[in-house]
Design a protein around this motif. Structure first.
Motif, PDB file in Angstrom:
ATOM      1  N   GLY A 110      -9.903 -23.342   1.229  1.00 17.26           N
ATOM      2  CA  GLY A 110     -11.290 -23.815   1.189  1.00 17.26           C
ATOM      3  C   GLY A 110     -11.850 -23.783  -0.217  1.00 17.26           C
ATOM      4  N   GLY A 111     -11.088 -24.354  -1.185  1.00 18.70           N
ATOM      5  CA  GLY A 111     -11.631 -24.580  -2.528  1.00 18.70           C
ATOM      6  C   GLY A 111     -12.183 -26.000  -2.596  1.00 18.70           C
ATOM      7  N   TYR A 132      -9.127 -23.848   6.891  1.00 21.80           N
ATOM      8  CA  TYR A 132      -8.862 -22.413   7.002  1.00 21.80           C
ATOM      9  C   TYR A 132      -8.900 -21.788   5.615  1.00 21.80           C
ATOM     10  CZ  TYR A 132      -7.412 -23.599  11.699  1.00 21.80           C
ATOM     11  OH  TYR A 132      -7.401 -24.063  12.989  1.00 21.80           O
ATOM     12  N   GLY A 160     -12.151 -19.129  -5.057  1.00 22.85           N
ATOM     13  CA  GLY A 160     -10.913 -19.091  -5.843  1.00 22.85           C
ATOM     14  C   GLY A 160     -11.156 -19.691  -7.222  1.00 22.85           C
ATOM     15  N   ALA A 161     -10.213 -20.510  -7.686  1.00 28.72           N
ATOM     16  CA  ALA A 161     -10.376 -21.148  -9.002  1.00 28.72           C
ATOM     17  C   ALA A 161     -11.670 -21.949  -9.054  1.00 28.72           C
ATOM     18  CB  ALA A 161      -9.185 -22.069  -9.273  1.00 28.72           C
ATOM     19  N   THR A 206     -10.155 -16.311   7.373  1.00 32.64           N
ATOM     20  CA  THR A 206      -9.159 -16.718   8.366  1.00 32.64           C
ATOM     21  C   THR A 206      -7.954 -17.311   7.639  1.00 32.64           C
ATOM     22  OG1 THR A 206     -11.020 -17.252   9.850  1.00 32.64           O
ATOM     23  CG2 THR A 206      -8.850 -18.067  10.494  1.00 32.64           C
ATOM     24  N   ALA A 265      -3.717 -27.106   0.540  1.00 38.79           N
ATOM     25  CA  ALA A 265      -4.648 -27.153  -0.593  1.00 38.79           C
ATOM     26  C   ALA A 265      -5.017 -25.723  -0.970  1.00 38.79           C
ATOM     27  CB  ALA A 265      -5.900 -27.962  -0.209  1.00 38.79           C
ATOM     28  N   MET A 299     -13.072 -15.562 -18.364  1.00 37.55           N
ATOM     29  CA  MET A 299     -14.302 -16.261 -18.748  1.00 37.55           C
ATOM     30  C   MET A 299     -15.448 -15.258 -18.796  1.00 37.55           C
ATOM     31  SD  MET A 299     -14.119 -19.873 -18.268  1.00 37.55           S
ATOM     32  CE  MET A 299     -15.275 -20.525 -17.112  1.00 37.55           C
ATOM     33  N   ALA A 303     -11.948 -20.351 -22.422  1.00 39.78           N
ATOM     34  CA  ALA A 303     -11.316 -19.482 -21.448  1.00 39.78           C
ATOM     35  C   ALA A 303      -9.956 -19.116 -22.023  1.00 39.78           C
ATOM     36  CB  ALA A 303     -11.136 -20.201 -20.116  1.00 39.78           C
ATOM     37  N   PHE A 358      -7.545 -18.240 -11.439  1.00 42.72           N
ATOM     38  CA  PHE A 358      -6.146 -18.678 -11.513  1.00 42.72           C
ATOM     39  C   PHE A 358      -6.052 -20.191 -11.332  1.00 42.72           C
ATOM     40  CE2 PHE A 358      -6.234 -14.299  -9.961  1.00 42.72           C
ATOM     41  CZ  PHE A 358      -5.584 -13.707 -11.030  1.00 42.72           C
ATOM     42  N   ARG A 359      -5.761 -20.878 -12.443  1.00 43.51           N
ATOM     43  CA  ARG A 359      -5.553 -22.329 -12.358  1.00 43.51           C
ATOM     44  C   ARG A 359      -4.241 -22.571 -11.615  1.00 43.51           C
ATOM     45  NH1 ARG A 359      -6.374 -20.792 -17.679  1.00 43.51           N
ATOM     46  NH2 ARG A 359      -8.287 -21.522 -18.699  1.00 43.51           N
ATOM     47  N   HIS A 391      -4.403 -27.586 -11.870  1.00 43.15           N
ATOM     48  CA  HIS A 391      -4.407 -26.913 -13.161  1.00 43.15           C
ATOM     49  C   HIS A 391      -5.795 -26.867 -13.800  1.00 43.15           C
ATOM     50  CE1 HIS A 391      -2.597 -26.270 -17.379  1.00 43.15           C
ATOM     51  NE2 HIS A 391      -2.521 -25.144 -16.689  1.00 43.15           N
ATOM     52  N   ASN A 399      -7.939 -29.190 -14.404  1.00 43.81           N
ATOM     53  CA  ASN A 399      -8.815 -30.348 -14.144  1.00 43.81           C
ATOM     54  C   ASN A 399      -9.227 -30.514 -12.691  1.00 43.81           C
ATOM     55  OD1 ASN A 399      -8.983 -31.605 -16.795  1.00 43.81           O
ATOM     56  ND2 ASN A 399      -6.768 -31.903 -16.590  1.00 43.81           N
ATOM     57  N   LEU A 457     -12.856 -31.834 -12.151  1.00 45.32           N
ATOM     58  CA  LEU A 457     -12.868 -33.248 -12.547  1.00 45.32           C
ATOM     59  C   LEU A 457     -12.167 -34.117 -11.506  1.00 45.32           C
ATOM     60  CD1 LEU A 457     -13.107 -35.610 -14.581  1.00 45.32           C
ATOM     61  CD2 LEU A 457     -11.042 -34.741 -15.693  1.00 45.32           C
TER      62      LEU A 457
HETATM   63  P1  FAD Z   1      -8.942 -22.869  -5.265  1.00 46.47           P
HETATM   64  O1  FAD Z   1     -10.360 -23.078  -5.623  1.00 46.47           O
HETATM   65  O2  FAD Z   1      -8.247 -21.705  -5.871  1.00 46.47           O
HETATM   66  O3  FAD Z   1      -8.858 -22.825  -3.704  1.00 46.47           O
HETATM   67  C1  FAD Z   1      -7.688 -22.474  -3.005  1.00 46.47           C
HETATM   68  C2  FAD Z   1      -8.115 -21.616  -1.831  1.00 46.47           C
HETATM   69  O4  FAD Z   1      -6.997 -21.391  -0.969  1.00 46.47           O
HETATM   70  C3  FAD Z   1      -8.606 -20.252  -2.255  1.00 46.47           C
HETATM   71  O5  FAD Z   1      -9.958 -20.121  -1.870  1.00 46.47           O
HETATM   72  C4  FAD Z   1      -7.696 -19.276  -1.503  1.00 46.47           C
HETATM   73  O6  FAD Z   1      -8.355 -18.132  -1.015  1.00 46.47           O
HETATM   74  C5  FAD Z   1      -7.198 -20.145  -0.371  1.00 46.47           C
HETATM   75  N1  FAD Z   1      -5.937 -19.686   0.226  1.00 46.47           N
HETATM   76  C6  FAD Z   1      -4.824 -19.220  -0.394  1.00 46.47           C
HETATM   77  N2  FAD Z   1      -3.888 -18.878   0.502  1.00 46.47           N
HETATM   78  C7  FAD Z   1      -4.428 -19.124   1.740  1.00 46.47           C
HETATM   79  C8  FAD Z   1      -3.954 -18.966   3.071  1.00 46.47           C
HETATM   80  N3  FAD Z   1      -2.732 -18.476   3.345  1.00 46.47           N
HETATM   81  N4  FAD Z   1      -4.775 -19.317   4.095  1.00 46.47           N
HETATM   82  C9  FAD Z   1      -6.009 -19.829   3.859  1.00 46.47           C
HETATM   83  N5  FAD Z   1      -6.515 -19.974   2.609  1.00 46.47           N
HETATM   84  C10 FAD Z   1      -5.729 -19.640   1.567  1.00 46.47           C
HETATM   85  N6  FAD Z   1     -11.304 -27.643 -13.822  1.00 46.47           N
HETATM   86  C11 FAD Z   1     -12.107 -28.625 -14.301  1.00 46.47           C
HETATM   87  O7  FAD Z   1     -12.019 -29.775 -13.844  1.00 46.47           O
HETATM   88  N7  FAD Z   1     -13.005 -28.362 -15.292  1.00 46.47           N
HETATM   89  C12 FAD Z   1     -13.131 -27.135 -15.853  1.00 46.47           C
HETATM   90  O8  FAD Z   1     -13.968 -26.933 -16.719  1.00 46.47           O
HETATM   91  C13 FAD Z   1     -12.293 -26.099 -15.397  1.00 46.47           C
HETATM   92  N8  FAD Z   1     -12.361 -24.862 -15.944  1.00 46.47           N
HETATM   93  C14 FAD Z   1     -11.555 -23.868 -15.473  1.00 46.47           C
HETATM   94  C15 FAD Z   1     -11.650 -22.597 -16.040  1.00 46.47           C
HETATM   95  C16 FAD Z   1     -10.904 -21.551 -15.514  1.00 46.47           C
HETATM   96  C17 FAD Z   1     -11.002 -20.179 -16.128  1.00 46.47           C
HETATM   97  C18 FAD Z   1     -10.058 -21.776 -14.401  1.00 46.47           C
HETATM   98  C19 FAD Z   1      -9.291 -20.640 -13.776  1.00 46.47           C
HETATM   99  C20 FAD Z   1      -9.942 -23.046 -13.849  1.00 46.47           C
HETATM  100  C21 FAD Z   1     -10.667 -24.106 -14.398  1.00 46.47           C
HETATM  101  N9  FAD Z   1     -10.564 -25.394 -13.892  1.00 46.47           N
HETATM  102  C22 FAD Z   1     -11.374 -26.401 -14.355  1.00 46.47           C
HETATM  103  C23 FAD Z   1      -9.557 -25.733 -12.886  1.00 46.47           C
HETATM  104  C24 FAD Z   1     -10.137 -25.769 -11.465  1.00 46.47           C
HETATM  105  O9  FAD Z   1     -10.916 -24.622 -11.269  1.00 46.47           O
HETATM  106  C25 FAD Z   1      -9.012 -25.819 -10.450  1.00 46.47           C
HETATM  107  O10 FAD Z   1      -8.069 -26.812 -10.767  1.00 46.47           O
HETATM  108  C26 FAD Z   1      -9.583 -26.121  -9.050  1.00 46.47           C
HETATM  109  O11 FAD Z   1     -10.629 -25.240  -8.746  1.00 46.47           O
HETATM  110  C27 FAD Z   1      -8.505 -26.029  -7.998  1.00 46.47           C
HETATM  111  O12 FAD Z   1      -9.131 -26.106  -6.750  1.00 46.47           O
HETATM  112  P2  FAD Z   1      -8.351 -25.718  -5.420  1.00 46.47           P
HETATM  113  O13 FAD Z   1      -9.266 -25.983  -4.289  1.00 46.47           O
HETATM  114  O14 FAD Z   1      -7.018 -26.374  -5.448  1.00 46.47           O
HETATM  115  O15 FAD Z   1      -8.033 -24.171  -5.609  1.00 46.47           O
END
Ligand code: FAD
Ligand code: GLY
Length: 391
Positions: A23-24, A44, A52-53, A189, A219, A245, A280, A322-323, A348, A350, A353
């Motif tokens: 749920g990111g 979930y 998270g990130a 969950t 995801a 950060m 960062a 964590f990117r 990673h 982005n 974006l």
């Molecule tokens: P996340 O937000 O990490 O979400 C994944 C979720 O999955 C988490 O909430 C986790 O709890 C959940 N999960 C894991 N395992 C399970 C499981 N078994 N069951 C259910 N849930 C689970 N991007 C930009 O575009 N611009 C920026 O300026 C930028 N700056 C950044 C600075 C930093 C310091 C960092 C760390 C990242 C930055 N990013 C930026 C990158 C960006 O934050 C990430 O690429 C993006 O948030 C990824 O989103 P996500 O939903 O894939 O991951």
């Protein structure tokens, strides 16, 4: 990749039921688009959604200034998503009733020494080669835009198109919009395992209970490769890339800067509520959550050299995120050789974006069975295939 089901051309009917792991911003935005289209969607999230990130990011929408010479293949995707962002933000705000803090002042890249200026000239040539609308600025021009920057700048560039959003507000808005569209968000969950049988995803197991679904979207950000039940052959090569950060507290009515600033050793992102985000570090330390003296020193030093006025400001928050870094730093998007299992991970640096283009592209694939052109270069099949050892 053999067996990738990317060529079905008719829309899927009836609408598939979809389970999304994570749920990111990525899981929530895909869920929102699918719920809007009438799918039954369960997201979930093992903790709180958006923590998270997504919570850790700076929210820069920096397709231009963040381009790396080795990542030019990613540019069409980042530029497309950057183009989508203004409408995406407006639609999300209307659907959720919440602001996402979109700001369009643009980004100033700053060189502090002659060496930095040489480096910036080299980067500027890359921007020009790639056709990016980034302008060279003299130090005087840069100081006219941002008078509080260090008076002895060596040179600067300005990117009008590199905007920002408040990523934490984006997450809150996505949660609300997803729910209002009929999506079901299950926080605290975690998915214990993916259910894969006979080469097909059948759903997920949560707290020992099977939850069937036609499509499973992985995801889970930096955790995506470790979900039990994921066959080895479709395990995305994603690892955590640690970033430290901090936020300083400015007077919101008299902020030190209004643009996003890219300095040689830090970036600075002013928020409308007065927070000044400084980021960062980029560290290969697995899921190490420690905030270190070295990281703090590097961020403060990098920011202070370009904006000396920060000296007076309080530190209001420090954090680690964590990117989800992939092997080539580009996202991994689309179907796999396991029918019904879709990847949306590896965003990673982005991911904020890339949220609009990912949500649009993955939802479109799930609804039509066709991988949209924009996503074609980002499949798992670009990596050497691993041998299947589990099912
Ligand atoms: P996340 O937000 O990490 O979400 C994944 C979720 O999955 C988490 O909430 C986790 O709890 C959940 N999960 C894991 N395992 C399970 C499981 N078994 N069951 C259910 N849930 C689970 N991007 C930009 O575009 N611009 C920026 O300026 C930028 N700056 C950044 C600075 C930093 C310091 C960092 C760390 C990242 C930055 N990013 C930026 C990158 C960006 O934050 C990430 O690429 C993006 O948030 C990824 O989103 P996500 O939903 O894939 O991951
Ligand atoms: N995109 C900024 C970062 O990942 O630090």
């Amino acid at each position: 990749m053999s067996g990738v089901s990317s060529s079905v051309s008719s829309p899927r009917s009836p609408r598939p039921t979809v389970a999304i792991v994570g749920g990111g911003v990525i899981g929530l935005s895909i869920g929102w688009r699918l719920a809007q289209a009438g799918c039954t969607v369960d997201v979930y999230e093992r903790g709180r959604a958006g923590q998270g990130a997504t919570f850790a990011a700076a929210g820069m929408l920096a397709a231009g200034v963040e381009v790396e010479p080795s990542e030019e293949g990613l540019l069409p995707l980042t530029l497309r998503s950057q183009e989508l962002w203004p409408d995406f933000a407006r639609e999300l705000e209307a659907a959720s009733g919440r602001s996402v803090g979109y700001r369009a002042e643009g980004t100033v890249v700053v060189a502090l020494t002659r060496d930095d200026a040489e480096q910036l000239r080299f980067t500027f040539e890359l921007y020009e080669r790639l056709g990016l609308a980034i302008e060279w600025l003299s130090a005087a021009d840069a100081l006219r835009r941002e008078p509080m920057l260090h008076p002895r700048l060596a040179a600067a560039c300005y990117s009008a198109a590199d905007h920002q959003v408040d990523n934490r507000r984006v997450a809150l808005a996505l949660i609300e919009a997803f729910r209002r569209a009929g999506g079901r968000l299950h926080e605290e969950t975690g998915v214990d395992s993916l259910d894969v049988e006979g080469g097909r995803a059948r759903g997920v197991t949560v707290r020992g209970e099977r939850r069937p679904a036609d499509i499973v979207v992985l995801a889970a950000g930096a955790w995506s490769r470790d979900i039990p039940g994921l066959p080895l052959a479709v395990r995305p090569p994603v690892r955590p890339v640690k970033g430290q950060m901090m936020a300083l507290g400015m007077d919101a009515s008299r902020p030190l800067i209004t643009h996003v600033i890219w300095a040689p050793k830090a970036y600075l992102v002013p928020r409308s509520d007065g927070r000044l985000i400084i980021g960062a570090t980029t560290e290969e330390r697995g899921f190490d959550t420690s905030i270190t003296a070295g990281g703090t020193l590097a961020l403060l030093d990098g920011a202070w050299r370009v904006l000396p006025g920060i000296e007076e400001l309080p530190i209001v928050e420090q954090w680690v995120g964590f990117r989800p870094g992939s092997r080539d730093d580009a996202p991994i998007l689309g179907p796999t050789s396991v029918e019904g299992l879709v990847l949306a991970t590896g965003h990673h640096r982005n991911g904020i974006l890339l949220t609009p283009v990912t949500a649009q592209g993955i939802a479109s694939y799930i609804l039509t069975g066709q991988v949209p052109d924009a996503l074609r270069a980002f499949g798992l099949d670009r990596f050497p295939q691993r041998k299947e050892t589990t099912s």
